[in-house]
Scaffold this active site. Sequence first.
Site, PDB file in Angstrom:
ATOM      1  CG  HIS A 306      -1.772   0.924   0.877  1.00 33.05           C
ATOM      2  ND1 HIS A 306      -1.733   2.549   1.171  1.00 33.05           N
ATOM      3  CD2 HIS A 306      -3.437   1.002   0.447  1.00 33.05           C
ATOM      4  CE1 HIS A 306      -3.561   2.722   0.921  1.00 33.05           C
ATOM      5  NE2 HIS A 306      -3.879   1.999   0.881  1.00 33.05           N
ATOM      6  CG  ASP A 363      -8.563  -4.522  -3.119  1.00 31.68           C
ATOM      7  OD1 ASP A 363      -9.505  -3.916  -2.714  1.00 31.68           O
ATOM      8  OD2 ASP A 363      -7.887  -4.067  -3.324  1.00 31.68           O
TER       9      ASP A 363
HETATM   10  N1  ACO Z   1       4.334  -7.870  -4.941  1.00 33.25           N
HETATM   11  C1  ACO Z   1       4.841  -7.584  -4.992  1.00 33.25           C
HETATM   12  N2  ACO Z   1       6.293  -6.661  -5.337  1.00 33.25           N
HETATM   13  C2  ACO Z   1       5.056  -5.434  -4.657  1.00 33.25           C
HETATM   14  C3  ACO Z   1       4.185  -5.815  -3.787  1.00 33.25           C
HETATM   15  C4  ACO Z   1       3.384  -6.643  -4.390  1.00 33.25           C
HETATM   16  N3  ACO Z   1       2.051  -6.104  -4.241  1.00 33.25           N
HETATM   17  N4  ACO Z   1       4.057  -4.744  -4.046  1.00 33.25           N
HETATM   18  C5  ACO Z   1       4.786  -3.851  -4.288  1.00 33.25           C
HETATM   19  N5  ACO Z   1       6.758  -4.259  -4.601  1.00 33.25           N
HETATM   20  C6  ACO Z   1       7.364  -4.055  -4.253  1.00 33.25           C
HETATM   21  C7  ACO Z   1       7.579  -3.291  -6.201  1.00 33.25           C
HETATM   22  O1  ACO Z   1       8.235  -4.410  -6.804  1.00 33.25           O
HETATM   23  C8  ACO Z   1       8.988  -2.165  -4.992  1.00 33.25           C
HETATM   24  O2  ACO Z   1      10.135  -3.181  -5.010  1.00 33.25           O
HETATM   25  P1  ACO Z   1      11.405  -2.515  -5.509  1.00 33.25           P
HETATM   26  O3  ACO Z   1      12.182  -1.271  -4.762  1.00 33.25           O
HETATM   27  O4  ACO Z   1      12.378  -3.733  -5.517  1.00 33.25           O
HETATM   28  O5  ACO Z   1      11.561  -1.131  -7.050  1.00 33.25           O
HETATM   29  C9  ACO Z   1       8.443  -1.859  -3.666  1.00 33.25           C
HETATM   30  O6  ACO Z   1       7.589  -2.949  -3.277  1.00 33.25           O
HETATM   31  C10 ACO Z   1       7.606  -0.727  -3.295  1.00 33.25           C
HETATM   32  O7  ACO Z   1       6.880  -0.148  -4.669  1.00 33.25           O
HETATM   33  P2  ACO Z   1       6.130   0.291  -5.403  1.00 33.25           P
HETATM   34  O8  ACO Z   1       5.292   0.391  -6.818  1.00 33.25           O
HETATM   35  O9  ACO Z   1       7.281   1.656  -5.632  1.00 33.25           O
HETATM   36  O10 ACO Z   1       4.887   1.590  -4.222  1.00 33.25           O
HETATM   37  P3  ACO Z   1       3.742   1.921  -4.334  1.00 33.25           P
HETATM   38  O11 ACO Z   1       3.631   2.948  -3.375  1.00 33.25           O
HETATM   39  O12 ACO Z   1       3.996   2.710  -5.971  1.00 33.25           O
HETATM   40  O13 ACO Z   1       2.666   0.720  -4.950  1.00 33.25           O
HETATM   41  C11 ACO Z   1       0.503  -0.132  -4.512  1.00 33.25           C
HETATM   42  C12 ACO Z   1       1.941   0.135  -3.641  1.00 33.25           C
HETATM   43  C13 ACO Z   1       0.699   0.098  -6.463  1.00 33.25           C
HETATM   44  C14 ACO Z   1      -0.775  -1.036  -4.271  1.00 33.25           C
HETATM   45  C15 ACO Z   1       1.814  -1.437  -4.625  1.00 33.25           C
HETATM   46  O14 ACO Z   1       1.844  -2.259  -3.418  1.00 33.25           O
HETATM   47  C16 ACO Z   1       1.271  -3.000  -5.807  1.00 33.25           C
HETATM   48  O15 ACO Z   1       1.205  -3.059  -6.659  1.00 33.25           O
HETATM   49  N6  ACO Z   1       0.494  -4.066  -5.203  1.00 33.25           N
HETATM   50  C17 ACO Z   1      -0.165  -4.756  -5.241  1.00 33.25           C
HETATM   51  C18 ACO Z   1      -1.680  -4.232  -5.963  1.00 33.25           C
HETATM   52  C19 ACO Z   1      -2.859  -4.338  -4.723  1.00 33.25           C
HETATM   53  O16 ACO Z   1      -3.063  -5.185  -4.049  1.00 33.25           O
HETATM   54  N7  ACO Z   1      -3.781  -2.657  -4.834  1.00 33.25           N
HETATM   55  C20 ACO Z   1      -4.902  -2.242  -4.021  1.00 33.25           C
HETATM   56  C21 ACO Z   1      -3.798  -1.476  -3.209  1.00 33.25           C
HETATM   57  S1  ACO Z   1      -5.027  -0.857  -2.174  1.00 33.25           S
HETATM   58  C22 ACO Z   1      -6.284  -0.146  -3.020  1.00 33.25           C
HETATM   59  O17 ACO Z   1      -6.201   0.460  -3.596  1.00 33.25           O
HETATM   60  C23 ACO Z   1      -7.492  -0.008  -2.256  1.00 33.25           C
END
Ligand code: ACO
Length: 428
Positions: A306, A363
């Site tokens: 998140h 979720d």
């Molecule tokens: N699985 C694996 N790796 C992940 C995940 C995940 N679910 N989420 C983040 N990471 C990793 C990224 O690859 C990144 O790694 P790095 O530093 O080696 O490059 C690091 O964690 C940071 O990730 P970002 O994408 O920069 O984090 P951001 O804050 O932009 O994204 C998000 C947040 C979009 C929710 C992300 O965690 C994600 O894609 N999660 C999966 C989708 C999801 O569950 N979305 C629902 C969110 S809640 C809502 O909207 C109601």
Amino acid sequence: MSDSARLQLGDKTYDLPIVVGSEDEHAIDISKLRAESGYITLDEGYSNTGACQSAITYIDGEKGILRYRGIPIETLAEHSSFVEVAYLLIWGCLPTKEQLDTFSELMTKHSFLREQIRHHFEVFPPGSPPMAVLSAALNSLACFYPELLDTEDVDVFEEAAARIISKVRTIAAYSYKHDMGHYLVYPHPEKNFCENFFHMMFSEPYKDAEPNPVLVRALDVLLLLHADHEQNCSTSTVRMVGSSGANLFASVSAGVSALWGPLHGGANVAVVDMLETIQAQGISVKDYVQQVKDKKAGIRLMGFGHRVYKNFDPRARIIKTQAENVLAQMDIKDPLLGLAEELEGVALEDDYFIERKLYPNVDFYSGVILRALGVPTRMFTVMFAIGRMPGWIAQWYEDRFITHGKIQRPRQVYTGPTEMCYVPLEER
Ligand code: ACO
């Protein structure tokens, strides 16, 4: 603590005011920086940018705190209802019994769709994405209620809000029934908000749906937990569209579009798809987590991570407990719950997730409850939209009529070609 921050650019210094929120959050006000220095700030994805000052929802992502108008989400989930929370978010205080009754009656009164809107559903081909149908139908409400487009009058705004919160549920159920080729069930004036949803979704011409109260309460809590979440992608979209002066119907319709994506509300569908894939392919949870960690595989653990929560998502905790209760009380065996719990256990012990502070979000477990309610997977994000509607409306209203926000118009750092000649077609 100083009330300004000092920025040095070359031999010039700029004093930037500090804004302090009611929970002692500190922000540097850079609104005059470009005018005074020629510089803008760059913050792709707005991870570190406050777009507004808001009095609706407070989140502390480090401590896992979520409060609506100051009231902790755990308290609301235990004692309140979705309709009461809608009132709280929009009007800023808990309603008296009389106010709650009036608000509920307004929603019952406006739960019906005009017959012309009902015919709308016929133009969508079978299998149409329900979020596309929802967004289109919400926008089309503006055609039927021109008198509600000018929401400066509080009574007009309240009617528009009640119509939207109530009708979004009718639209969702109609789109499901239409897709199934079933006859459409009208809302029932004697039923409450969630009972009516079950009625419109699952009643048959010869038999009324009689949902177990455990399921009705589970839906109520699920919607309440989704009701607002400060400046997330869809809410920011609603505020941005509204900031141009666009009407409430157009603004929330845009919110539905923003919510649709798998990185936002669409994640609840993606989680169940992921769990079903793991189950169908017989992949071990450990192997799946390994795949997620391998960046080349290009997959994420859906329902994990998140932008704001870096410790735990309080909604996920409540939903997990709810999911376990619902399944136990209804004596439903859903192997996906066990699989989700196993996946969570492995991920939470893995350095990859620990280092990046990735925890289950709202979720991760919501799909398990929605499956128990009988809601098909493709409708999950629509359920999120029904829940989020009061928050979008409250945020839209705050921006337009409480804080009188400016039109939202970010800047950019241009990286394209510098001035070029136009080459006539015959010379290219
Ligand atoms: N699985 C694996 N790796 C992940 C995940 C995940 N679910 N989420 C983040 N990471 C990793 C990224 O690859 C990144 O790694 P790095 O530093 O080696 O490059 C690091 O964690 C940071 O990730 P970002 O994408 O920069 O984090 P951001 O804050 O932009 O994204 C998000 C947040 C979009 C929710 C992300 O965690 C994600 O894609 N999660 C999966 C989708 C999801 O569950 N979305 C629902 C969110 S809640 C809502 O909207 C109601």
